[in-house]
Design an enzyme around this catalytic site. Structure first.
Site, short mmCIF file in Angstrom:
data_model
loop_
_atom_site.label_atom_id
_atom_site.label_comp_id
_atom_site.label_asym_id
_atom_site.label_seq_id
_atom_site.Cartn_x
_atom_site.Cartn_y
_atom_site.Cartn_z
CG ASP A 1 -2.06 0.96 1.13
OD1 ASP A 1 -2.10 1.73 0.16
OD2 ASP A 1 -2.92 0.95 2.02
CD GLU B 1 -5.82 -1.20 -2.43
OE1 GLU B 1 -5.62 -1.95 -1.43
OE2 GLU B 1 -6.88 -0.60 -2.61
#
Length: 349
Positions: free
Chosen positions: A13, A111
C-alpha cells in the site's frame, strides 16, 4: 540456517500516494501540510483527493471539501490534482512489483497484493519496500498475511512505511477489541446495524452465531460477516489484468446551477467522458448511475440498467438522462456525477 519456505500474501500500500507523487515534483514541500484536489484553489469548490500526514493531523482527509480543509488547516499548501501523472506513477510501481516475482494482483492505483513463497516473510517485505523506493522513489507499507483480508488489514497497521504481520496466530490478539468497521468490507452503516444488536467489536462479531445475523443481513451476508470477524477469506490472489468495477466522472460547480437545461448538458458531457473511459479500458457498462448534490448538500443517486452491455456514448447518455429525470431538481444543484458500472459477464465487444 534458513527456515522452511512458506506461501504468504503481501499487501503493498503506497503511503499518501497522491501527495507523495507531488512531493517528487515539489521536494521543498516535504514536512509541510500538503493537500491535493480540484484546481488547487481552496476558495473554489472541490474536495481533497490526497492529504499529507502533516495535514491529516488537522482532521483533513480525502473527500473533505477544500474550503473546510483550508479552515481546519490554514497553513496547508494546496496543489491541483493531476490524474495522468498519478496513473503513470502507479504503472511504474506495479512494474517494479512484478520484477520481484510471485503473483501480483493490482487492486487499485496505489495498492496491490502479492502471492510469494519465502523463507523469511519480513525480509521479503522489506525487500519489496526497498525495491519500490529504488525504482520509483515512493514509500509503501507492506502487510503480511495468510490470506488477502489479513494482509490488507496488516498494511494499515504498518503505516507509515512499515511492515506488519497478521495471521491466524495473532488475529484474536490484534483484532478482537477493535470496532467492527476495522474489518475490510464492513462500512459505517453495517457497523451501526451491528451495534444496535449489541455487537461493537470484532471479537463480539466472531462470537455471534451465523444464523443470528442471517435474518437481518441475508443468508449470505450474515454468515460472511461472522467469517470476516474470524479473519476468513478464500479469495485467491490472481494476476489477471485489473479492471475497475466502475468508471465515473463528476463535477462540482463553482456556482450552483439553477437552470435544469444546464444540468442536463453537464450530464451529457460527463456521459461522453465516461464512454471514453470505458473505451480506453476495453470495458462495457451494464448500469448507469447519476449522482446529484443540491445546495443543501443533500446527495442522492438514481441508476438505470442498460438493455445490453455497451460503451456507446449515446446509449450511456440516454440512460443518464433517464436517471436524471427521477430527481425532482427543485433546488439549485451543487454537484453532478455519472458512473458506469462495468459488466463482468463476458468479454468486451
Amino acid at each position: 540456517m534458513l527456515g522452511s519456505v512458506e506461501r504468504v500474501v503481501l499487501h503493498v500500500d503506497l503511503d499518501q500516494f497522491i501527495v507523495a507523487v507531488e512531493l517528487l515534483r515539489h521536494p521543498e514541500l516535504r514536512g509541510r501540510p500538503v493537500l491535493v484536489g480540484g484546481s488547487g484553489d481552496p476558495t473554489q469548490r472541490g474536495v481533497v483527493a490526497g492529504a499529507s500526514y502533516e495535514a491529516r493531523r488537522f482532521g483533513v482527509r480525502s473527500g473533505t471539501p477544500l474550503r473546510t480543509a483550508a479552515a481546519r488547516c490554514p497553513e496547508a499548501v494546496f496543489l491541483p490534482a493531476d490524474r495522468e501523472t498519478y496513473l503513470a506513477a502507479s504503472e511504474d510501481v506495479m512494474a517494479a512489483l512484478r520484477e520481484v516475482g510471485g503473483i501480483v494482483e493490482v487492486a487499485g492505483w496505489d495498492e496491490a497484493f502479492m502471492l510469494v513463497d519465502t523463507d523469511d516473510a519480513e525480509r521479503t517485505a522489506r525487500f519489496v519496500q526497498q525495491h519500490v523506493r529504488e525504482r520509483t522513489a515512493l514509500a509503501c507499507s507492506v502487510g503480511i498475511g495468510d490470506n488477502k483480508l489479513r494482509a490488507k488489514l496488516a498494511s494499515g497497521l504498518a503505516k507509515p512505511a512499515g511492515v506488519f504481520r497478521l495471521d491466524v496466530s495473532n488475529w484474536v490478539e490484534v483484532m478482537a477489541d477493535r470496532p467492527t468497521d476495522a474489518l475490510w468490507g464492513v462500512g459505517a452503516k453495517t457497523a451501526k446495524k451491528l451495534a444496535a444488536r449489541g455487537i461493537a467489536t470484532v471479537g463480539e462479531l466472531a462470537a455471534t452465531p451465523m444464523a443470528d445475523l442471517a435474518g437481518e443481513f441475508g443468508p449470505n451476508i450474515g454468515p460472511w460477516l461472522v467469517a470476516l470477524a474470524h479473519g476468513y477469506d478464500s479469495t485467491p490472489v490472481t494476476d489477471e489484468p485489473y479492471q475497475a468495477r466502475s468508471h465515473g466522472r463528476e463535477v462540482t460547480f463553482q456556482r450552483d446551477l439553477h437552470d435544469v437545461a444546464a444540468v442536463r448538458a453537464e450530464i451529457a458531457r460527463l456521459s461522453r467522458t465516461v464512454a471514453d473511459d470505458l473505451a480506453a479500458d476495453d470495458a462495457l457498462a451494464r448500469r448507469v448511475v447519476v449522482t446529484v448534490r443540491d445546495s443543501r448538500f443533500a446527495t442522492r443517486t438514481h441508476g438505470v440498467s442498460l438493455s445490453e452491455p455497451t460503451r456507446d456514448a449515446a446509449a450511456i447518455a440516454a440512460a443518464a438522462r433517464t436517471a436524471l429525470d427521477r430527481f425532482p431538481l427543485d433546488r439549485p444543484v451543487r454537484l453532478v456525477g455519472v458512473r458506469a458500472e462495468i459488466d463482468r459477464s463476458g468479454a468486451a465487444r
